[in-house]
Design a protein around this motif. Sequence first.
Motif, PDB file in Angstrom:
ATOM      1  N   SER A   1       8.659  10.780  -3.697  1.00  0.00           N
ATOM      2  CA  SER A   1       8.209  12.132  -3.253  1.00  0.00           C
ATOM      3  C   SER A   1       9.233  12.974  -2.274  1.00  0.00           C
ATOM      4  O   SER A   1       8.982  13.917  -2.035  1.00  0.00           O
TER       5      SER A   1
ATOM      6  N   SER B   1       0.929  -1.231   0.023  1.00  0.00           N
ATOM      7  CA  SER B   1       0.173   0.063  -0.082  1.00  0.00           C
ATOM      8  C   SER B   1       0.947   1.058   0.020  1.00  0.00           C
ATOM      9  O   SER B   1       1.845   1.288   0.803  1.00  0.00           O
ATOM     10  N   CYS B   2       0.519   2.140  -0.867  1.00  0.00           N
ATOM     11  CA  CYS B   2       1.306   3.465  -0.980  1.00  0.00           C
ATOM     12  C   CYS B   2       0.894   4.279   0.401  1.00  0.00           C
ATOM     13  O   CYS B   2       0.042   4.375   0.689  1.00  0.00           O
ATOM     14  N   TYR B   3       2.212   4.747   0.963  1.00  0.00           N
ATOM     15  CA  TYR B   3       1.844   5.605   2.119  1.00  0.00           C
ATOM     16  C   TYR B   3       0.698   6.837   1.848  1.00  0.00           C
ATOM     17  O   TYR B   3       0.252   7.126   2.839  1.00  0.00           O
ATOM     18  N   ASP B   4       0.830   7.149   0.662  1.00  0.00           N
ATOM     19  CA  ASP B   4       0.247   8.548   0.427  1.00  0.00           C
ATOM     20  C   ASP B   4      -1.356   8.180  -0.211  1.00  0.00           C
ATOM     21  O   ASP B   4      -2.353   8.904   0.250  1.00  0.00           O
ATOM     22  N   CYS B   5      -1.668   7.345  -1.190  1.00  0.00           N
ATOM     23  CA  CYS B   5      -2.891   7.076  -1.693  1.00  0.00           C
ATOM     24  C   CYS B   5      -3.472   5.836  -1.435  1.00  0.00           C
ATOM     25  O   CYS B   5      -4.577   5.540  -1.595  1.00  0.00           O
ATOM     26  N   GLY B   6      -2.836   4.874  -0.863  1.00  0.00           N
ATOM     27  CA  GLY B   6      -3.120   3.442  -0.189  1.00  0.00           C
ATOM     28  C   GLY B   6      -3.328   2.419  -1.505  1.00  0.00           C
ATOM     29  O   GLY B   6      -3.593   1.420  -1.198  1.00  0.00           O
ATOM     30  N   ARG B   7      -3.015   2.963  -2.834  1.00  0.00           N
ATOM     31  CA  ARG B   7      -2.982   1.902  -3.756  1.00  0.00           C
ATOM     32  C   ARG B   7      -1.886   0.957  -3.743  1.00  0.00           C
ATOM     33  O   ARG B   7      -0.881   1.278  -3.053  1.00  0.00           O
TER      34      ARG B   7
ATOM     35  N   ARG C   1       9.049   6.663   1.483  1.00  0.00           N
ATOM     36  CA  ARG C   1       8.335   7.582   0.852  1.00  0.00           C
ATOM     37  C   ARG C   1       8.785   7.764  -0.811  1.00  0.00           C
ATOM     38  O   ARG C   1       8.135   8.486  -1.599  1.00  0.00           O
TER      39      ARG C   1
END
Length: 235
Positions: free
Chosen positions: A167, A68-74, A164
Amino acid sequence: MRCDVWWARPAAASPRLLALLDEAERERYGNYRREVDKLRFLTGRTLIRAVAAQWLGTAPEEVALDASCYDCGRPHGKPRVVAQGAPQVSISHSGQWVALAVVAEVPVGVDVEEIRAAEVADLARISFSTAERTAFARLTEPEQRAAFFTYWARKEAVVKATGRGMSVAMSKFTLTAHDQPPAVLASETPEVDPARVRMADLAPGEGYRASVAVFADEPPEVVERQADDLIGSLG
């Protein structure tokens, strides 16, 4: 503290290896257009499960991963082994190499880069700090190509360790010169603390550059290992 770095070549897509992917991973696998990208992704996920299974004393089929992406969850972020006592992992692939770094407890990042045709001067302008650009500009054009990929692999390893990824602006921290042992000299971003970053260059062979970074008080013992037989035993 020990950090194992496993090296594997992209493996063939056997039914056993494909069966190890979860639903989200199968979707990502299917979305790659180039066959080599499919195989590098498959090999990376298989390698994580194989090594984590040895660590946890279980079967590769029982190893769950969360990307899971820390930012968007995808599911396109840094993969994490979901289990009590699981190791920290980082994966990278380029050309004919897949690299996996494994360490207990502390954040880790690994990167391998094939030296290839690229506008390295333009990339350096946007990804290097002021001090790095000054040192880079002193090199001849042939020297710049090899030096660029040394810098890039080291910087990618650091930003991967943050969790991250890209980013974190690469231009916001400064590394030692490409021909010196890797270390972070200065940082303008809170995700990268020079006092906590421990780095080591790796040996993927001619035509490649690679590095590993951990965030820890002491430098790890880095051990490079071949994983083709491990992958082959699953196929």
